[in-house]
Design an enzyme around this catalytic site. Structure first.
Site, PDB file in Angstrom:
ATOM      1  N   SER B 240     -69.301  20.024  34.721  1.00 15.22           N
ATOM      2  CA  SER B 240     -68.512  20.882  33.833  1.00 15.22           C
ATOM      3  C   SER B 240     -67.108  21.112  34.377  1.00 15.22           C
ATOM      4  O   SER B 240     -66.849  21.006  35.576  1.00 15.22           O
ATOM      5  CB  SER B 240     -69.205  22.228  33.662  1.00 15.22           C
ATOM      6  OG  SER B 240     -69.101  22.982  34.862  1.00 15.22           O
ATOM      7  N   GLY B 244     -66.181  21.892  38.227  1.00 16.48           N
ATOM      8  CA  GLY B 244     -65.266  20.890  38.781  1.00 16.48           C
ATOM      9  C   GLY B 244     -64.006  21.533  39.331  1.00 16.48           C
ATOM     10  O   GLY B 244     -63.541  21.196  40.426  1.00 16.48           O
ATOM     11  N   GLU B 263     -64.991  14.470  37.533  1.00 18.61           N
ATOM     12  CA  GLU B 263     -64.972  13.990  36.147  1.00 18.61           C
ATOM     13  C   GLU B 263     -65.644  15.088  35.333  1.00 18.61           C
ATOM     14  O   GLU B 263     -66.811  15.401  35.541  1.00 18.61           O
ATOM     15  CB  GLU B 263     -65.713  12.650  36.085  1.00 18.61           C
ATOM     16  CG  GLU B 263     -65.530  11.909  34.793  1.00 18.61           C
ATOM     17  CD  GLU B 263     -66.788  11.941  33.947  1.00 18.61           C
ATOM     18  OE1 GLU B 263     -66.880  12.834  33.074  1.00 18.61           O
ATOM     19  OE2 GLU B 263     -67.657  11.085  34.167  1.00 18.61           O
ATOM     20  N   CYS B 300     -70.474  12.221  28.336  1.00 16.75           N
ATOM     21  CA  CYS B 300     -69.106  12.710  28.565  1.00 16.75           C
ATOM     22  C   CYS B 300     -68.118  12.013  27.640  1.00 16.75           C
ATOM     23  O   CYS B 300     -66.992  12.471  27.476  1.00 16.75           O
ATOM     24  CB  CYS B 300     -68.685  12.547  30.020  1.00 16.75           C
ATOM     25  SG  CYS B 300     -69.256  11.028  30.770  1.00 16.75           S
ATOM     26  N   GLU B 385     -64.832  21.075  24.867  1.00 13.43           N
ATOM     27  CA  GLU B 385     -66.067  20.318  24.717  1.00 13.43           C
ATOM     28  C   GLU B 385     -67.215  21.242  24.294  1.00 13.43           C
ATOM     29  O   GLU B 385     -67.383  22.336  24.828  1.00 13.43           O
ATOM     30  CB  GLU B 385     -66.403  19.668  26.065  1.00 13.43           C
ATOM     31  CG  GLU B 385     -67.619  18.758  26.015  1.00 13.43           C
ATOM     32  CD  GLU B 385     -67.914  18.107  27.369  1.00 13.43           C
ATOM     33  OE1 GLU B 385     -67.502  18.678  28.394  1.00 13.43           O
ATOM     34  OE2 GLU B 385     -68.550  17.048  27.378  1.00 13.43           O
TER      35      GLU B 385
END
Lengths: 520, 520
Positions: B240, B244, B263, B300, B385
């Site tokens: 997430s 991250g 990422e 992703c 997202e």
């Protein structure tokens, strides 16, 4: 005539920030008055840089290369005025500055050639396999692309080659980015003349004015405000560890972090092994003395730590080194801040009971101190850079002490091994691979060749990214990103990725390097 | 039998930290008990990793490659137990997990091949010119080298391919580094089995035990303690944006900063242009529905934002997309946290007056909402997202609205353009080059090919470094540094830099790419 202004998106503007003046470090004479930029002027410069980027990145490689070649010609066209102005501001001397101008123009032209050749884009192509099972393989291609506005912070010790139009600016422009330079306050007139040169090149090649701005000023607030601007994409910096870390932290703490490529302090350990000492002691002493004192010891690759193993030749070497250093006259340091910093460090050396002075405590020559490895290893602060003509000789009782010292070291730009097939060289080399960016055999670390294989970088704290170099053509990679295209029609592909390879670049095609066309 | 332990430098140890359990997300049944590691166990793992690195990096490439090939074979040797264990922990289904196991082993073998071939080292050589004036040119050579212990944080959504022995671990080992994995707490038994597999490979190839450790645990403190360990050199993370960023900040704020390659979230905008809609509307609707729902929308690269221009075909397309989505059954989400997060986001969509529901608010299918571009542009939070099977259709009155939306976007892993030679495609592609890592034409972003040209990365916030990819062979570059050698005797040069090029690698020699020997 020096205007004392900043160049903001094509306009010479009086700074709305703090005034400052430039001084001749040799005479302390005041030279020119400047006004530092205000925060809104920084915003204006980065905004203009962002607008110009959208245009500049769309120009062809030949246009970009011709513009960069022109910058070099315009620097040369400034003639003696540039050298004399720069010499007044730095005291580095006309011969050195003539050489540095050559290096600066050479760097710009090397990047122009690099752009024209094109393989720096790292083009990679994997062609489609439509009938692959269980699913078809698409056509995938990737290439380096520019990133956007880049801020460059000039260094004091290379007022041309690592400053306004130095390697950071050259590599950022070459990649297709626009640049905002924060000029160094100890040579602002030199920066202004360089900005005039690039302004002429911008006009001749009808480039957008915002492709380059020069912000004058010395306030820390100016620097951090620039790094924090939301439209900025990366930073190149050469200077002290303290300021480099402040800027790195500012870049990392942004809502959208950006990389700050800082090239900072380095003490460049040198290891002189017994057989080398026996065979070439005097030669090494002479070379080392020259390297320690080059540019009054203000090179980032100055060898500041010299490790020796106990040998019968040790005392003769020390004496030869002291003699060689004594013969070399040291010029002024670059500015009053560097001079007082140097004096403070030497005074701390003098007062450190673990150190013995060998030369230069009268400040008439470079300074040389000696310390036992056991004391050095117990006193990690001795690894810190002394910016100026000083070096520390570390006497190791045995290889174990030497290896322990290496293990304790932080990152440095270079490490040097003098060996005549000495047995210890292999272990030292292996250990240095973890500590330095460049390992020199039987030479001296000052003098950084500009070429594709040069790596002027190293583990922290010598730089903030051990993968990045600020000298040599690989410096361009710092200011690029990767863009990948899947099943793109030929019309939408960048030149380097088109089937017929019109630039003839070296590409990695289905795992093999080739300049061949696709399906040809 | 699952032990519930962690693998610390070759020893299976009970964690001294917080206990936790694994659950079957399809049934909520409790599966296994685990104990998370304590802080001193993390220190032990990284210290062992550092000690092992000194040995592992000295092994030849063939030894390293054979070891990595063996890891793949040992994963396969786990047989159905791995698939069944993983399916219980994730509910992703045996067919998908069989495919993912193939991808995981394929990745490992691709890196083994890469090591054997050797050109990934980016060898560069500039030979000496002893008689150059004014000073001789030294011999300079540079090459990529490993960096040291790397921490890998597993992802929940690819329990094999982006987890314990996934792409991050494979690329870090391939470069010659040692690895400490922080296993994901939603599939700990799967991680344990993978750790058993690599332990077998370590024994068969007499590797140092510290080459790999697996730390189980879910405490945030475990993660930050690991990132802050002084001997750690880099971090690979997939997960997430929130976590991250925490890890990135921890890496940047260390006394010695290290890169955290995270990422993170991505919403992968898709642009469907009028002629494509007219010609292939139904085909695009079917493909898009499949891409949105793949792996229950937990990829992703899931296309979460779909931009359309106003056309006569728009309503028919919307209807086709709703129908296609309705036909696809959605499995369970990966764990309770993801499920509740998804429900919260959908509930916020339902309550947002700017959004209109088209499908799935009953949670029986994927959810689809529509919004006018003007409202989308005024509401930047809608770009975030939604992890799960949801997409937002953005209806643009004209190209200007569409371009404004792109301009406002943050960074994403991918952007997709559906165009049948539509005039708007060029401008959209140019704008996407600044916003995404991979641009897909007339396809769908899910499905990330493992190949040299793949770039699975993108500008922040999709990743922390826009130059880095976590899929494809270029992923190895994240875990390398550059070391440069000046005037080194042949015996002290790495294989790839020796005159006779014993590996036959592609090298940049005096500016030209070649596999030729030097002076031959």
């Amino acid at each position: 005539m020096i205007s004392g202004k900043s160049l903001i998106v094509g306009t010479w503007a009086d700074g709305s920030g703090t005034p400052f003046s430039s001084y001749n470090p040799a005479t302390n004479e005041k030279l020119n008055d400047f006004r530092g930029v205000g925060l809104s002027q920084i915003d204006e410069a980065v905004h203009g840089s962002y607008e110009a980027y959208r245009i500049f990145k769309s120009f062809g490689f030949e246009q970009r290369a011709a513009f960069i070649d022109e910058i070099a010609s315009e620097i040369e066209a400034l003639g003696d005025e540039l050298l004399e102005t720069c010499n007044k501001e730095t005291g580095l001397g006309i011969p050195r500055l003539t050489g540095e101008r050559g290096r600066t123009c050479g760097q710009l032209r090397a990047f122009a050639s690099l752009i024209r050749e094109g393989s720096w884009q790292q083009a990679r192509i994997d062609t489609a396999i439509p009938h692959r099972k269980p699913i078809p393989k698409p056509d995938i291609r990737s290439v380096l692309q520019p990133i956007g506005p880049v801020a460059v912070f000039s260094a004091s010790n290379f007022p041309l080659a690592f400053s306004t139009l130095g390697g950071d600016t050259a590599s950022a422009l070459a990649a297709g980015n626009t640049v905002v330079v924060k000029g160094h306050p100890s040579h602002p007139a030199t920066s202004e003349l360089c900005a005039v040169a690039i302004t002429n090149a911008i006009k001749k090649h009808s480039m957008p004015a915002g492709v380059f701005s020069l912000l004058q000023g010395g306030d820390p607030e100016v620097s951090t405000h620039l790094v924090k601007h939301p439209k900025l994409e990366a930073v190149g910096f050469t200077g002290s560890s303290r300021v480099g870390r402040i800027l790195f932290d500012a870049g990392a703490a942004r809502p959208r972090p950006i990389p700050v490529y800082a090239e900072m302090g380095s003490t460049n350990p040198v290891f002189i092994l017994p057989k080398a000492l026996e065979n070439r002691g005097n030669e090494i002493a002479t070379g080392l003395a020259g390297s320690i004192t080059l540019g009054a010891g203000q090179f980032c690759t100055k060898p500041g730590l010299v490790f020796m193993l106990k040998t019968p030749d040790q005392e003769a070497f020390k004496q030869a080194l002291v003699e060689a250093i004594g013969k070399i006259q040291i010029g002024n340091l670059l500015n009053a801040g560097i001079t007082s910093g140097y004096k403070e460090k030497i005074s701390a050396y003098v007062n450190n009971p673990a150190l013995t002075a060998l030369a230069g405590t009268d400040m008439a020559s470079a300074t040389l101190f000696t310390v036992k490895a056991a004391d050095f290893n117990a006193n990690p602060g001795l690894e810190e850079e002394v910016f100026g003509p000083a070096a520390l000789l570390i006497e190791c009782e045995n290889q174990e002490e030497m290896m322990q010292a290496i293990d304790q070291l932080g990152g440095h730009l270079t490490g040097t091994i003098h060996s005549n097939e000495d047995a210890e060289a292999g272990a030292i080399k292996l250990a240095l691979e973890e500590k330095v960016g460049r390992i020199i055999f039987n030479g001296f670390p000052t003098g950084v060749e500009v070429c594709p294989s040069m790596h002027h970088g190293g583990p922290y704290p010598s730089t903030t990214f051990a993968t990045a170099t600020s000298v040599g053509t690989a410096a361009i990679e710092r200011f690029c990103k990767v863009v990948c295209y899947q099943d793109a029609p030929q019309t939408h592909l960048p030149l380097a990725l088109k089937d017929d390879n019109p630039m003839g670049v070296n590409r990695l095609v289905n795992g093999e390097f080739t300049t061949n066309k696709i399906n040809a």
